[in-house]
Scaffold this motif. Structure first.
Motif, PDB file in Angstrom:
ATOM      1  N   UNK A   1       0.824  -1.206   0.000  1.00 52.93           N
ATOM      2  CA  UNK A   1       0.000   0.000   0.000  1.00 52.93           C
ATOM      3  C   UNK A   1       0.858   1.255   0.000  1.00 52.93           C
ATOM      4  N   UNK A   2       2.063   1.164   0.537  1.00 50.44           N
ATOM      5  CA  UNK A   2       2.942   2.325   0.619  1.00 50.44           C
ATOM      6  C   UNK A   2       3.810   2.437  -0.625  1.00 50.44           C
ATOM      7  N   UNK A   3       3.234   2.178  -1.773  1.00 57.78           N
ATOM      8  CA  UNK A   3       3.968   2.237  -3.031  1.00 57.78           C
ATOM      9  C   UNK A   3       4.356   3.670  -3.366  1.00 57.78           C
ATOM     10  N   UNK A   4       5.473   3.820  -4.010  1.00 57.33           N
ATOM     11  CA  UNK A   4       5.926   5.151  -4.398  1.00 57.33           C
ATOM     12  C   UNK A   4       5.102   5.623  -5.589  1.00 57.33           C
ATOM     13  N   UNK A   5       4.312   6.668  -5.384  1.00 62.20           N
ATOM     14  CA  UNK A   5       3.456   7.157  -6.472  1.00 62.20           C
ATOM     15  C   UNK A   5       4.246   7.917  -7.520  1.00 62.20           C
ATOM     16  N   UNK A   6       5.460   8.336  -7.201  1.00 65.00           N
ATOM     17  CA  UNK A   6       6.280   9.052  -8.177  1.00 65.00           C
ATOM     18  C   UNK A   6       6.834   8.114  -9.245  1.00 65.00           C
ATOM     19  N   UNK A   7       6.759   6.817  -9.035  1.00 59.89           N
ATOM     20  CA  UNK A   7       7.287   5.887 -10.029  1.00 59.89           C
ATOM     21  C   UNK A   7       6.454   5.896 -11.307  1.00 59.89           C
ATOM     22  N   UNK A   8       5.219   6.391 -11.237  1.00 64.48           N
ATOM     23  CA  UNK A   8       4.410   6.462 -12.451  1.00 64.48           C
ATOM     24  C   UNK A   8       4.935   7.517 -13.414  1.00 64.48           C
ATOM     25  N   UNK A   9       5.716   8.462 -12.924  1.00 62.22           N
ATOM     26  CA  UNK A   9       6.294   9.482 -13.799  1.00 62.22           C
ATOM     27  C   UNK A   9       7.433   8.931 -14.645  1.00 62.22           C
ATOM     28  N   UNK A  10       7.952   7.757 -14.328  1.00 65.26           N
ATOM     29  CA  UNK A  10       9.053   7.180 -15.096  1.00 65.26           C
ATOM     30  C   UNK A  10       8.657   6.883 -16.530  1.00 65.26           C
ATOM     31  N   UNK A  11       7.379   6.639 -16.798  1.00 65.10           N
ATOM     32  CA  UNK A  11       6.920   6.405 -18.174  1.00 65.10           C
ATOM     33  C   UNK A  11       7.129   7.638 -19.043  1.00 65.10           C
ATOM     34  N   UNK A  12       7.216   8.811 -18.440  1.00 65.86           N
ATOM     35  CA  UNK A  12       7.359  10.035 -19.218  1.00 65.86           C
ATOM     36  C   UNK A  12       8.761  10.200 -19.798  1.00 65.86           C
ATOM     37  N   UNK A  13       9.736   9.400 -19.340  1.00 66.81           N
ATOM     38  CA  UNK A  13      11.081   9.449 -19.924  1.00 66.81           C
ATOM     39  C   UNK A  13      11.089   8.918 -21.348  1.00 66.81           C
ATOM     40  N   UNK A  14      10.058   8.249 -21.749  1.00 67.68           N
ATOM     41  CA  UNK A  14       9.954   7.720 -23.110  1.00 67.68           C
ATOM     42  C   UNK A  14       9.929   8.853 -24.139  1.00 67.68           C
ATOM     43  N   UNK A  15       9.245   9.933 -23.841  1.00 63.19           N
ATOM     44  CA  UNK A  15       9.054  11.003 -24.808  1.00 63.19           C
ATOM     45  C   UNK A  15      10.331  11.781 -25.118  1.00 63.19           C
ATOM     46  N   UNK A  16      11.147  12.177 -24.147  1.00 60.87           N
ATOM     47  CA  UNK A  16      12.421  12.807 -24.510  1.00 60.87           C
ATOM     48  C   UNK A  16      13.358  11.864 -25.252  1.00 60.87           C
ATOM     49  N   UNK A  17      13.295  10.576 -24.940  1.00 58.17           N
ATOM     50  CA  UNK A  17      14.143   9.611 -25.640  1.00 58.17           C
ATOM     51  C   UNK A  17      13.761   9.539 -27.113  1.00 58.17           C
ATOM     52  N   UNK A  18      12.463   9.545 -27.403  1.00 57.88           N
ATOM     53  CA  UNK A  18      12.021   9.552 -28.807  1.00 57.88           C
ATOM     54  C   UNK A  18      12.418  10.855 -29.505  1.00 57.88           C
ATOM     55  N   UNK A  19      12.393  11.958 -28.782  1.00 58.70           N
ATOM     56  CA  UNK A  19      12.834  13.234 -29.347  1.00 58.70           C
ATOM     57  C   UNK A  19      14.316  13.232 -29.676  1.00 58.70           C
TER      58      UNK A  19
END
Length: 83
Positions: free
Chosen positions: A16-34
């Motif tokens: 239950x105490x999962x790190x909610x900031x880990x969902x932002x890691x998916x956003x690293x995909x977009x700069x990599x494609x750029x």
């Protein structure tokens, strides 16, 4: 008698105490494609090969990726409810 501590209790608390900031890691995909797109443009400018057949589909994909990025941002910033 003392109560027995079980591992199940600790495991349940950790999930239950999962790190909610880990969902932002998916956003690293977009700069990599750029970066990949910029490397392709740099290679085309350096080696003088034509990319006219590639530009239109890539721009279409970038528009789709923009809407995906907006969706991912809403998903990443959404509060997590305890279920």
């Amino acid at each position: 008698m003392e109560p027995v501590d079980t591992d199940f209790d600790y495991v349940a608390r950790q999930s239950q105490a999962r790190d909610t900031k880990s969902r932002f890691n998916w956003l690293y995909l977009f700069p990599a494609l750029g970066v990949v797109w910029l490397l392709l443009l740099l290679a085309a400018a350096t080696f003088q090969f034509s990319i006219t057949d590639v530009v239109n589909p890539v721009m279409t994909i970038m528009v789709v990726l923009f809407f995906l990025m907006v969706g991912f941002l809403f998903w990443a910033m959404a509060p997590q409810g305890k279920r």
